[in-house]
Design a protein around this motif. Structure first.
Motif, PDB file in Angstrom:
ATOM      1  N   LYS A   2       0.565  -0.854   0.195  1.00  0.00           N
ATOM      2  CA  LYS A   2      -0.077   0.322  -0.102  1.00  0.00           C
ATOM      3  C   LYS A   2       1.256   0.531  -0.183  1.00  0.00           C
ATOM      4  N   TRP A   4       0.449   4.087   1.457  1.00  0.00           N
ATOM      5  CA  TRP A   4       1.191   4.364   3.220  1.00  0.00           C
ATOM      6  C   TRP A   4       2.000   3.743   3.641  1.00  0.00           C
ATOM      7  N   ALA A 102      -1.890  12.300   6.883  1.00  0.00           N
ATOM      8  CA  ALA A 102      -1.563  12.148   5.651  1.00  0.00           C
ATOM      9  C   ALA A 102      -4.260  10.955   6.308  1.00  0.00           C
ATOM     10  N   TYR A 104      -6.587   8.726   5.474  1.00  0.00           N
ATOM     11  CA  TYR A 104      -6.750   6.799   3.974  1.00  0.00           C
ATOM     12  C   TYR A 104      -8.018   6.954   4.276  1.00  0.00           C
ATOM     13  N   LYS A 108      -7.229   4.611  -0.837  1.00  0.00           N
ATOM     14  CA  LYS A 108      -6.334   6.105  -1.342  1.00  0.00           C
ATOM     15  C   LYS A 108      -6.517   6.670   0.063  1.00  0.00           C
ATOM     16  N   GLU A 109      -5.370   7.583  -0.714  1.00  0.00           N
ATOM     17  CA  GLU A 109      -4.287   8.207   0.425  1.00  0.00           C
ATOM     18  C   GLU A 109      -4.145   9.486   0.243  1.00  0.00           C
ATOM     19  N   LYS A 110      -4.658  10.343   0.887  1.00  0.00           N
ATOM     20  CA  LYS A 110      -3.989  11.879   0.379  1.00  0.00           C
ATOM     21  C   LYS A 110      -4.265  12.447   1.503  1.00  0.00           C
ATOM     22  N   GLU A 111      -2.822  13.791   1.550  1.00  0.00           N
ATOM     23  CA  GLU A 111      -2.795  14.686   2.459  1.00  0.00           C
ATOM     24  C   GLU A 111      -3.035  15.869   2.333  1.00  0.00           C
ATOM     25  N   TYR A 128     -12.115   7.126   7.942  1.00  0.00           N
ATOM     26  CA  TYR A 128     -11.608   7.171   7.882  1.00  0.00           C
ATOM     27  C   TYR A 128     -10.459   7.461   9.063  1.00  0.00           C
ATOM     28  N   TYR A 130      -6.134   8.035   9.347  1.00  0.00           N
ATOM     29  CA  TYR A 130      -5.103   9.553   9.590  1.00  0.00           C
ATOM     30  C   TYR A 130      -3.968   8.670  10.443  1.00  0.00           C
TER      31      TYR A 130
END
Length: 158
Positions: A2, A4, A102, A104, A108-111, A128, A130
């Protein structure tokens, strides 16, 4: 693997190379990084300490753990309304001088942008996970970390 986990492994390798002794590491105290909580309204909630490297004038230690989903397995997420403001609280001096958050959701991962120790919960319903990464970067040597920690928590937007 993954995404992350890949990011975490990169962070670990960078940290291990910069986790040595320096004059600045004597500013850190305690056997491991400080506890961090999140505040939502008037309530505070603990986070789970994950991977970290910690250097004081006496010792240096690096610990590797699972990512946020693994660390929080079996724990109930914190329920929040969409768009809720969330604040990080760390009762420790000095405060870290670099932070990253971040989020998750599945694969999907996003800053997530953190401003003045605050961020906003997602607008869409769901669970979610984090990872809140913090670093105590050396003020005298570029790219040298005297300590770092990753804290995990989960939110359920309802």
């Amino acid at each position: 693997m993954k995404k992350w986990m890949f990011v975490l492994l990169i962070a670990i390798s960078i940290t291990l190379t910069g986790c040595g002794e320096s004059d600045a590491s004597s500013k850190l105290s305690g056997r491991k990084p400080p506890e961090t909580v999140i505040q939502i309204g008037n309530e505070t909630y603990p986070t789970k300490l994950g991977t970290y490297c910690w250097s004081t004038s006496n010792t240096s230690e690096c610990v590797d753990t699972a990512g946020p989903e693994g660390l929080l397995e079996g724990k109930e997420p914190i329920v929040v309304p969409p768009g809720e403001e969330i604040t990080f609280i760390m009762d420790y001096e000095p405060l870290p001088n670099e932070v990253h958050l971040a989020i998750y959701n599945g694969d999907k991962e996003k800053e997530v942008k953190v401003v003045n120790h605050r961020f906003t919960a997602p607008a869409e319903k769901g669970i979610y996970y984090y990872s809140y990464g913090v670093w105590w970067m050396d003020e005298n040597e570029e790219n040298v970390s005297n300590g770092d920690a990753f804290y995990a928590f989960a939110l359920e937007v309802k």
